[in-house]
Motif scaffolding. Structure first.
Motif, PDB file in Angstrom:
ATOM      1  N   GLU A  19       0.826  -1.209   0.000  1.00  0.00           N
ATOM      2  CA  GLU A  19       0.000   0.000   0.000  1.00  0.00           C
ATOM      3  C   GLU A  19       0.858   1.255   0.000  1.00  0.00           C
ATOM      4  O   GLU A  19       0.568   2.222  -0.713  1.00  0.00           O
ATOM      5  N   LEU A  20       1.914   1.267   0.796  1.00  0.00           N
ATOM      6  CA  LEU A  20       2.747   2.464   0.885  1.00  0.00           C
ATOM      7  C   LEU A  20       3.542   2.687  -0.396  1.00  0.00           C
ATOM      8  O   LEU A  20       3.894   3.829  -0.724  1.00  0.00           O
ATOM      9  N   GLU A  21       3.866   1.625  -1.137  1.00  0.00           N
ATOM     10  CA  GLU A  21       4.546   1.789  -2.425  1.00  0.00           C
ATOM     11  C   GLU A  21       3.655   2.518  -3.428  1.00  0.00           C
ATOM     12  O   GLU A  21       4.159   3.182  -4.342  1.00  0.00           O
ATOM     13  N   LYS A  22       2.343   2.376  -3.250  1.00  0.00           N
ATOM     14  CA  LYS A  22       1.421   3.125  -4.114  1.00  0.00           C
ATOM     15  C   LYS A  22       1.445   4.611  -3.792  1.00  0.00           C
ATOM     16  O   LYS A  22       1.127   5.446  -4.637  1.00  0.00           O
ATOM     17  N   GLU A  23       1.828   4.936  -2.559  1.00  0.00           N
ATOM     18  CA  GLU A  23       1.775   6.333  -2.093  1.00  0.00           C
ATOM     19  C   GLU A  23       3.109   7.056  -2.266  1.00  0.00           C
ATOM     20  O   GLU A  23       3.147   8.249  -2.556  1.00  0.00           O
ATOM     21  N   PHE A  24       4.224   6.315  -2.091  1.00  0.00           N
ATOM     22  CA  PHE A  24       5.547   6.944  -2.117  1.00  0.00           C
ATOM     23  C   PHE A  24       6.417   6.277  -3.177  1.00  0.00           C
ATOM     24  O   PHE A  24       6.593   5.052  -3.170  1.00  0.00           O
ATOM     25  N   SER A  25       6.977   7.065  -4.069  1.00  0.00           N
ATOM     26  CA  SER A  25       7.877   6.522  -5.078  1.00  0.00           C
ATOM     27  C   SER A  25       9.258   6.313  -4.460  1.00  0.00           C
ATOM     28  O   SER A  25       9.670   7.040  -3.562  1.00  0.00           O
ATOM     29  N   GLY A  26       9.979   5.312  -4.994  1.00  0.00           N
ATOM     30  CA  GLY A  26      11.312   5.027  -4.486  1.00  0.00           C
ATOM     31  C   GLY A  26      11.323   4.559  -3.046  1.00  0.00           C
ATOM     32  O   GLY A  26      12.279   4.838  -2.317  1.00  0.00           O
ATOM     33  N   LEU A  27      10.274   3.861  -2.618  1.00  0.00           N
ATOM     34  CA  LEU A  27      10.147   3.433  -1.226  1.00  0.00           C
ATOM     35  C   LEU A  27      11.148   2.317  -0.913  1.00  0.00           C
ATOM     36  O   LEU A  27      11.281   1.363  -1.660  1.00  0.00           O
ATOM     37  N   GLN A  28      11.851   2.459   0.224  1.00  0.00           N
ATOM     38  CA  GLN A  28      12.703   1.400   0.740  1.00  0.00           C
ATOM     39  C   GLN A  28      12.139   0.985   2.089  1.00  0.00           C
ATOM     40  O   GLN A  28      12.000   1.811   2.978  1.00  0.00           O
ATOM     41  N   ALA A  29      11.810  -0.295   2.235  1.00  0.00           N
ATOM     42  CA  ALA A  29      11.165  -0.779   3.456  1.00  0.00           C
ATOM     43  C   ALA A  29      12.068  -1.759   4.181  1.00  0.00           C
ATOM     44  O   ALA A  29      12.680  -2.638   3.568  1.00  0.00           O
ATOM     45  N   GLN A  30      12.153  -1.599   5.500  1.00  0.00           N
ATOM     46  CA  GLN A  30      12.883  -2.523   6.359  1.00  0.00           C
ATOM     47  C   GLN A  30      11.881  -3.247   7.252  1.00  0.00           C
ATOM     48  O   GLN A  30      11.173  -2.617   8.035  1.00  0.00           O
ATOM     49  N   GLU A  31      11.792  -4.576   7.117  1.00  0.00           N
ATOM     50  CA  GLU A  31      10.843  -5.355   7.903  1.00  0.00           C
ATOM     51  C   GLU A  31      11.474  -5.704   9.249  1.00  0.00           C
ATOM     52  O   GLU A  31      12.572  -6.257   9.314  1.00  0.00           O
ATOM     53  N   ILE A  32      10.769  -5.360  10.326  1.00  0.00           N
ATOM     54  CA  ILE A  32      11.249  -5.615  11.686  1.00  0.00           C
ATOM     55  C   ILE A  32      10.540  -6.851  12.219  1.00  0.00           C
ATOM     56  O   ILE A  32       9.312  -6.862  12.377  1.00  0.00           O
ATOM     57  N   VAL A  33      11.318  -7.907  12.513  1.00  0.00           N
ATOM     58  CA  VAL A  33      10.714  -9.164  12.964  1.00  0.00           C
ATOM     59  C   VAL A  33      11.212  -9.576  14.347  1.00  0.00           C
ATOM     60  O   VAL A  33      10.652 -10.478  14.965  1.00  0.00           O
ATOM     61  N   ASP A  34      12.279  -8.935  14.848  1.00  0.00           N
ATOM     62  CA  ASP A  34      12.800  -9.291  16.159  1.00  0.00           C
ATOM     63  C   ASP A  34      13.654  -8.139  16.677  1.00  0.00           C
ATOM     64  O   ASP A  34      13.833  -7.117  16.013  1.00  0.00           O
ATOM     65  N   GLU A  35      14.196  -8.322  17.882  1.00  0.00           N
ATOM     66  CA  GLU A  35      14.998  -7.279  18.523  1.00  0.00           C
ATOM     67  C   GLU A  35      16.236  -6.939  17.697  1.00  0.00           C
ATOM     68  O   GLU A  35      16.609  -5.768  17.581  1.00  0.00           O
ATOM     69  N   ASN A  36      16.860  -7.947  17.107  1.00  0.00           N
ATOM     70  CA  ASN A  36      18.096  -7.719  16.362  1.00  0.00           C
ATOM     71  C   ASN A  36      17.859  -6.824  15.157  1.00  0.00           C
ATOM     72  O   ASN A  36      18.607  -5.882  14.907  1.00  0.00           O
ATOM     73  N   SER A  37      16.791  -7.113  14.386  1.00  0.00           N
ATOM     74  CA  SER A  37      16.519  -6.281  13.205  1.00  0.00           C
ATOM     75  C   SER A  37      16.149  -4.862  13.605  1.00  0.00           C
ATOM     76  O   SER A  37      16.471  -3.905  12.895  1.00  0.00           O
ATOM     77  N   PHE A  38      15.489  -4.699  14.755  1.00  0.00           N
ATOM     78  CA  PHE A  38      15.141  -3.340  15.211  1.00  0.00           C
ATOM     79  C   PHE A  38      16.393  -2.564  15.627  1.00  0.00           C
ATOM     80  O   PHE A  38      16.555  -1.390  15.298  1.00  0.00           O
ATOM     81  N   GLU A  39      17.307  -3.234  16.349  1.00  0.00           N
ATOM     82  CA  GLU A  39      18.536  -2.566  16.762  1.00  0.00           C
ATOM     83  C   GLU A  39      19.370  -2.150  15.559  1.00  0.00           C
ATOM     84  O   GLU A  39      20.030  -1.113  15.571  1.00  0.00           O
ATOM     85  N   GLN A  40      19.370  -2.972  14.505  1.00  0.00           N
ATOM     86  CA  GLN A  40      20.118  -2.615  13.298  1.00  0.00           C
ATOM     87  C   GLN A  40      19.572  -1.332  12.674  1.00  0.00           C
ATOM     88  O   GLN A  40      20.334  -0.476  12.220  1.00  0.00           O
ATOM     89  N   VAL A  41      18.259  -1.205  12.671  1.00  0.00           N
ATOM     90  CA  VAL A  41      17.650   0.016  12.121  1.00  0.00           C
ATOM     91  C   VAL A  41      18.027   1.234  12.956  1.00  0.00           C
ATOM     92  O   VAL A  41      18.362   2.302  12.441  1.00  0.00           O
TER      93      VAL A  41
END
Length: 495
Positions: A19-41
């Motif tokens: 849905e957000l790709e329809k709203e924003f061009s050139g969208l880069q998304a980071q999927e957060i699935v656990d503590e480690n991926s959140f800390e990396q962000v």
């Protein structure tokens, strides 16, 4: 555009990103699935938007919100969740959440719109912050102290030049009493008029002369003293020397002083104009992309209706409706800001005539309502078109906020109140809880969803600002389920 999406369900993450790709061009998304991926962000520098679920296997969306705001205070955050809990929503909003949306197929389009609004709101704040820095820089370059004080002579705001002139490090320094003890009493100041004086201070054993200019203003209904402080010690020295020279030399020095004062005054006026231009631009420039959104929605409905199923047509129609509402809100914002800049020429106004003119203009809207006007309504001092707009806003609210199936009933009367006339507009509507009576006069404050009672949430803010600009007051008496009695007071017209 870099966003993060925190949700345990991979399908939900996919739907959100799609849905957000329809709203924003050139969208880069980071999927957060656990503590480690959140800390990396959090280890990176840039987060443009965050979409959080509340209930996660390893933490909660509220915990992520707090940590995000500590890392990126200005990052817009939206909670898209199955958890319909008002307490959680309120706590999240207090912590800086931009929106709280319940998951459902129909709310994906709302998620897109909310994300766009949150990002644009953040960008507007960033532009405002840049202009504020520029404005403060201009003030500092003037070498003129600027301050704001309360009626009891407590300085609440000041620029760096003010502190430097007094040789103090903060507003808590005791040396500030040299200025505050010299401030005028409210009885010595007329609203909007400047009072100038020259004062002698002692700084580190040296005599310093300053010019103090004070103006009595009102901010949100509260009286404040706005002032300018300028070091005129050298000017005083010039004045002393002028007495010892010929008339021709005296005139030359005087002209130099006048030019310097004129230059500094012009710089202050230009700084104020920059600030006013920014306020207008924030509202005006936002309408350009909005007009495009509304136009494309109209094209879909007119030229591609046969290619859309009923759901697609409904979505396009909803886009157009929301675009219209946003345009109304921006127009209201422009009107609200315009009230601060425009000069209101006050005159005697016969409220009987003003109310009659409003009822005539609203004849179609009021054809199913019962209207009772108890004359006479007396004569007041105000700006006629502004008074008409105030009465219009109050009457249209009275017929709008009524329980479905109930015939609107409006009673209008007035009464003398010392040097004021109070005009009452009473309705039989849904009423207002006591804790919300002040809130409804704030800009864009709404107590009900647009689906139940449409509107922009700015009408009563305009009412209050308009009445204050004319030297009056406004308020409401109400109970839930028992209707409301709104009132405005304006100065009486003495014969």
């Amino acid at each position: 555009m870099y966003i993060l999406v925190a949700d345990d369900d991979p399908n939900q993450r996919l739907f959100i990103i799609r849905e957000l790709e329809k709203e924003f061009s050139g969208l880069q998304a980071q999927e957060i699935v656990d503590e480690n991926s959140f800390e990396q962000v959090l280890g990176g520098d840039r987060i443009d938007l965050a979409i959080l679920d509340y209930q996660l296997r390893w933490t909660t969306g509220l915990d992520l919100l707090h940590r995000l705001k500590r890392h990126s205070p200005n990052c817009p955050v939206i909670m898209f969740t199955d958890t319909a809990n008002q307490e959680i929503a309120v706590e999240a909003m207090k912590s800086g959440l931009d929106d709280y949306i319940l998951k459902s197929p129909k709310n994906y389009i709302r998620l897109r719109a909310s994300a766009r609004a949150a990002v644009e709101r953040t960008q507007s704040k960033q532009r405002a912050a840049l202009l504020e820095v520029r404005f403060q820089s201009l003030l500092e370059q003037l070498s003129i102290g600027v301050f704001r004080a309360t009626p009891d002579h407590q300085v609440i705001e000041a620029n760096q030049a003010f502190l430097q002139l007094l040789r103090i490090s903060s507003l808590a320094d005791e040396q500030i009493d040299q200025i505050t003890s010299q401030l005028s009493q409210l009885t010595e100041l007329a609203p909007g008029q400047k009072r100038e004086r020259e004062l002698q201070l002692t700084n580190e054993g040296n005599v310093v002369w300053i010019r103090l200019a004070e103006t009595l203003n009102s901010v949100s209904g509260e009286a404040v003293i706005d002032g300018l402080v300028e070091d005129i010690t050298e000017l005083k020295h010039y004045a002393a020397r002028l007495q010892t020279i010929q008339e021709e030399e005296r005139q030359r020095y005087t002209e130099q002083l006048e030019q310097e004062i004129s230059r500094r005054t012009q710089e202050l006026e230009e700084a104020n104009k920059d600030l006013e231009a920014f306020t207008y631009s924030v509202s005006h420039d936002l309408r350009e992309p909005l007009r495009s959104i509304r136009g494309y929605a109209q094209i879909l409905l007119e030229d591609f209706a046969d290619q859309l199923d009923s759901t697609g047509q409904a979505y396009a129609d909803r886009i157009r409706e929301n675009g219209d509402r946003m345009d109304q809100m921006l127009q209201g914002l422009l009107s609200y800001n315009r009230l601060s800049r425009m000069t209101l020429a006050l005159q005697a106004i016969d409220l009987d005539i003003a109310v009659r003119d409003v009822l005539t203009q609203l004849e179609l809207q009021l054809q199913h309502a019962q209207i009772i006007v108890e004359a006479p309504l007396f004569t007041v001092i105000g700006h006629y078109l502004t008074v008409e707009q105030v009465i219009t806003n109050l009457i249209t609210n009275a017929i709008k906020f009524v329980t479905p199936g109930v015939q609107p009933r409006i009673r209008i009367w007035s009464e003398p109140r010392s040097e004021f006339i109070r005009l009452w507009i009473e309705d039989n509507g849904i009423g207002i809880a006591p804790q919300h009576r002040d809130r409804i006069f704030r800009i864009f404050e709404r107590l009900h969803g647009v689906e139940s009672y449409p509107g922009t949430g700015i009408g009563l803010a305009i009412v209050q600002r308009s009445i204050e600009r004319m030297g009056g007051r406004s308020g409401v008496e109400s109970q839930v389920g028992q209707g409301s009695r709104f009132w405005i007071e304006l100065p009486t017209f003495g014969e």
